[in-house]
Design an enzyme around this catalytic site. Structure first.
Site, short mmCIF file in Angstrom:
data_model
loop_
_atom_site.label_atom_id
_atom_site.label_comp_id
_atom_site.label_asym_id
_atom_site.label_seq_id
_atom_site.Cartn_x
_atom_site.Cartn_y
_atom_site.Cartn_z
N LYS B 39 -3.44 -8.93 32.70
CA LYS B 39 -2.24 -8.23 32.21
C LYS B 39 -2.57 -6.75 32.05
O LYS B 39 -3.68 -6.39 31.65
CB LYS B 39 -1.80 -8.83 30.87
CG LYS B 39 -0.46 -8.30 30.37
CD LYS B 39 -0.01 -9.00 29.08
CE LYS B 39 1.30 -8.42 28.58
NZ LYS B 39 1.78 -9.08 27.34
N SER B 114 6.45 -10.81 27.49
CA SER B 114 6.16 -9.61 28.25
C SER B 114 5.10 -9.83 29.34
O SER B 114 4.97 -9.00 30.23
CB SER B 114 5.67 -8.50 27.30
OG SER B 114 4.43 -8.86 26.73
N SER B 139 4.65 -13.60 24.00
CA SER B 139 4.57 -13.02 25.34
C SER B 139 3.77 -13.84 26.35
O SER B 139 3.75 -13.50 27.53
CB SER B 139 3.98 -11.61 25.29
OG SER B 139 4.93 -10.72 24.78
#
Lengths: 475, 435
Positions: B39, B114, B139
């Site tokens: 990420k 996210s 997330s």
């Protein structure tokens, strides 16, 4: 004007002191930064790089606790940190990691003479970076450079109650505090900007004015004097004192408005989530309490007891600084008479150091060479009078007294050689000899003076006296 | 074909990456043969890491996050950075100036966020792949659920956060995604454990999470606050059918209550925004990321950088977060939120006295279409997190495991366990996977 009478005021101080840990408060960068190129003692943590996290330096915490103990403060059982948020270019993260709700220690006091100055709190925090203003001061610089070497150096902040009643007392308080910190071995008084002060000043119970970021003792006294006189004149002219924050310019010695209190920042404190709460164990605090170094007042008493010197002498030796009293004790190991050491140290060594404007550590004076001077007096190599002269050269050049004596050929003349000189003087001054013999004993003084002039400092006065009297009798 | 080349092809279609590594290293170890995507808010040395924000465009970290160093030490190939909402501020992975990923099951729908890029590549990779992802309030669970993959959020403190670009430090957790529970468990085993660079990490020993077996008489708590109103009935039906199957295999379903659930969302957003608003202060254009010509005083320069560099959602959270910690409001918002957080933790602790895991839908709906998202108000965005914020606030581990479909879109079952009970939780998830 009232001359040197202390100017009455109400003063509270916030003192920031750089702790002399090896590494910074939240990273392993060095704190020995005075001689470094800008921005070379930095890492992702003290530069506030994304993804970096602080890691607490336990040594700084221990130093802070030691200070709290020395100031008779209550040590808190839990250590917590907060973020103090404000935007300023010297802040790598635009927040400072400090202690807010719970300081390291609360309460306490420090005696200045007979007057007790209350301590509000003691906490630790990180130093911001150093701003270097180019082409002007804080308000009008052409550009400002940032040196992050200082960012993250551990600071202890000591806050006093508004108990200080004059600028002189503020100075004395700071001197004593600095001496205590030095004795605790937590602070190096010679470091650049190692002691910085914010002062809250008011007169006659009027509005409080904060003077920010004063560096060093001398400036504190200057800044406070300026501020008290400024406030006094304003009141005399019927003006009111505004609650504000002022900046002190060390070059001009003047304070000027930085911002009004209504414009003060709201720091929006939150708990620092990257550091866990630390519960201080009784062992840790008890251990620090048990191993507290000797404090200045204790040291003054001990030197009196142990070395038989006067309180006045001990006071001067200890108050000059930790290095001086360590120097004194070292000399006492090397030289048998501790009172003579104290006499010569307090009367002549300190005077010469002051004259040269040097501190002990700036000079090359060492216990070995200083006691050598005393030994040379004892074994008759030099006279006391010469020793007093020699100490000036010794302090100035740092050369050992023995070497100076050799270089300048100053050692005392052997008695035989001296007797020859006395003989010459006596035979060249028949009138004085006659005067002496006719009962004018003062004529001997004239002869002694003539001999001393001829041999300069290479003879002790009483030896010369003995030889002259001997010659007068013999003739 | 190598995985870097293949990932680039897939990225053309699904837009899940923000930056690729120049080349792939690999070595010996437990992750030998695996390509690991990261990420974008987890720093990889030498690869641009933006956390999805323009303010960090061009920022190349000088160090690896601890999780990356651990992956490399076990032979993983680090692929590059997966797209995300800016700093993790979002539930649909649309709050970013960079790539917005498409849901592999329907390109007109969101992957969720996210960690949208991480879930997307995990679903579409046709080579051995694992994803480093991150959760603050859901997330990992959300996009894992909507993309039909396994997403594990560990206990707060199980995995080092060194190198994670902070959203809300007291809530942020680096976690993992994989196609199967076993693969996710493998990556979690590698990245967990003590780290001298993160003071909040726990030094509890790490078991081998890949040792998966049935849990005898698994006690599954069914929290009533996580069902019914606000939950899409078809999603709930899918969940119940999974729970019934589990029951038929010998698990015991037990009704439980988490009474402070309704306060969790407010508490979460206050704490998260308060912390986020201070974390974002450091982005001022002085040392890294976006820089502009310096004109005027420092306030004007900082404002210019932050105006240009932050998206709307970041600005909203800075303002709200700053408000909640201002003098005069701090007691009513920030400090009260901290107290509520304690209550929420107590709820879970109480529940785990009677059950091994709690089970609920991960998300109240299936992945929404982009045109639907545009119609939503900010508060409706925040409401999407209603099922995931409480366990995140409590710092307990959770896993979203695929358990069927609704409207032909994946549905995730959310399993939550007590602090450091990842192993039991993963075994339960493995059971669900094998139903």
């Amino acid at each position: 004007m009232g001359g040197r009478k202390p100017v009455k005021a109400t003063i509270g101080l916030e003192i920031h002191v750089q702790l002399n840990t090896e590494s910074k408060l939240f990273c392993s960068c060095t704190t020995e930064i005075d001689d470094l190129e800008p921005n070379t003692a930095v890492c992702p943590i003290c530069l506030g790089y994304p993804g970096s996290k602080p890691k607490l330096n336990r040594k700084a915490v221990e130093h802070g606790i030691t200070i709290g103990i020395a100031l008779e403060s209550r040590i808190k059982p839990v250590i917590r940190f907060s973020r103090k948020n404000y935007f300023y270019p010297d802040m790598s993260k635009n927040y400072q990691i400090t202690q807010y709700e719970v300081p390291l220690a609360e309460g306490g006091y420090l005696m200045v003479g007979d007057h007790r100055v209350g301590i509000t709190r003691v906490h630790i925090e990180e130093d911001p970076a150093k701003l270097v203003h180019v082409g002007g001061g804080i308000t009008n610089a052409r550009e400002t450079l940032i040196d992050y070497n200082r960012a993250g150096v551990p600071l202890v902040e000591i806050v006093t109650e508004p108990d200080i009643e004059s600028t002189e007392e503020a100075r004395d308080f700071l001197k004593k505090l600095s001496l205590i910190l030095e004795h605790l071995r937590v602070y190096d008084p010679s470091g650049e900007g190692s002691l910085r002060v914010d002062a809250n000043v008011s007169i006659d119970g009027g509005n409080r004015v904060e003077v920010k970021n004063i560096t060093g003792f001398r400036n504190v006294e200057k800044a406070l004097n300026y501020e008290v006189v400024r406030q006094r004149s304003a009141v005399n002219m019927g003006l009111s004192i505004v609650r504000e924050t002022r900046h002190f310019d060390a070059e001009t010695g003047v304070t000027s408005t930085l911002r009004l209190k209504e414009q003060e920042e709201d720091y929006g404190y939150i708990a620092e989530p990257d550091l866990t709460q630390i519960h201080l164990s009784e062992e840790l605090v008890g251990g620090l309490r048990a191993s507290m170094p000797e404090l200045p007042d204790q040291r003054i008493q001990r030197l009196v007891d142990q070395y038989g010197i006067t309180r006045f002498q001990s006071d001067i030796i200890v108050n000059t600084g930790l290095r001086m009293s360590i120097f004194y004790e070292k000399c006492c190991e090397l030289y048998p008479d501790s009172k003579t050491v104290a006499n010569w140290l307090v009367t002549y060594l300190l005077k010469s150091l002051n004259y040269e404007g040097m501190s002990l550590e700036e000079s090359s004076v060492a216990p070995e060479t200083f006691t050598e001077l005393l030994t040379m007096m004892d074994d008759g190599t030099i006279s006391e009078r010469l020793a007093k002269e020699l100490i000036k050269d010794y302090v100035k050049t740092g050369k050992s007294p023995r070497k100076l004596v050799e270089e300048k050929n100053l050692a005392l003349l052997p008695v035989d050689e001296l007797r020859v000189v006395v003989g010459e003087v006596v035979s060249e001054n028949q009138k004085a000899v006659d005067d002496y013999r006719s009962g004018k004993t003062k004529a001997a003084e004239y002869l002694i003076g003539q001999v001393l002039r001829r041999v300069r400092a290479r003879a002790a006065a009483n030896t010369v006296r003995e030889l002259v009297l001997e010659a007068l009798k013999g003739n | 074909m190598n995985s870097l080349k293949r990932a680039k092809e897939l990225d053309q279609e699904y837009h899940f990456m923000n930056a690729f590594a120049d080349s792939l290293d690999s070595g010996e170890g437990r992750l030998k043969g695996y390509t690991v995507s990261v990420k974008d808010n987890v720093c990889v040395k030498g690869v641009q890491s933006t956390a999805g924000s323009k303010v960090l465009e061009g920022y190349v970290p000088p160090f690896d996050a601890t999780v990356i160093a651990k992956c490399r030490a076990e032979g993983a190939s680090i692929l590059g950075k997966t797209t995300q909402d800016e700093f993790g501020f979002g539930t649909f992975n649309v709050n970013t100036p960079f790539n917005k990923p498409l849901n592999p099951h329907d390109p007109e729908r969101s992957t969720g966020g996210s960690s949208g890029g991480a879930a997307c590549i995990t679903a579409v990779a046709d080579f051995p792949h694992l994803a480093i992802s991150e959760s603050t309030g859901g997330s990992i669970s959300c996009p894992a659920s909507w993309c039909g993959v396994v997403g594990v959020t560990p206990t707060y403190g199980r995995v080092s956060r060194w190198g994670l670009i902070d959203y809300a430090n007291s809530l942020d957790k680096i976690g993992v995604m994989g196609k199967t529970v076993k693969e996710a468990a493998l990556l979690l085993s590698v990245i967990s454990g003590p780290d001298k660079y993160d003071s909040t990490v726990l030094d509890t020993p790490v078991p081998d999470y890949t040792e998966l077996e049935s849990v005898e008489e698994l006690k599954v708590g069914v929290p009533k606050e996580y069902y019914g109103e606000g939950i899409n009935s078809d999603v709930e039906k899918t969940i119940w059918s999974t729970l019934k199957k589990l029951e038929s295999k010998g698990a015991k379903l037990i009704d439980v209550s988490l009474p402070h659930t309704k306060y969790a969302l407010s508490s979460y957003y206050i704490i998260a925004m308060a912390e986020a608003s201070t974390n974002l202060s450091k982005f001022s254009g002085l040392r890294y990321g976006l820089q502009e010509h310096i004109e005027g005083d420092f306030n004007q320069y900082f404002s210019k950088i932050r105006t240009l560099g932050f998206g709307d959602e970041s600005k909203r959270r800075v303002m709200l977060g700053t408000f909640t910690r201002m003098a005069g409001y701090r007691d009513a918002y920030y400090l009260k939120a901290l107290k509520v957080r304690t209550k929420v933790i107590e709820d879970f602790k109480h529940a785990f006295e009677a059950v091994d895991v709690l089970a609920a839908p991960t998300m109240p709906v299936v992945a929404p279409r982009f045109d639907e998202i545009e119609e939503l108000e900010p508060i409706q965005h925040y409401m999407m997190d209603i099922l995931t914020v409480a366990p995140n606030l409590a710092g307990i581990p959770m896993v979203s495991v695929p358990c069927g479909t609704s409207e032909d879109m994946p549905v995730g079952l959310h399993l939550m366990a007590d602090h450091l009970q990842e192993h039991t939780m993963l075994r339960a998830a493995w059971e669900v996977e094998n139903l």
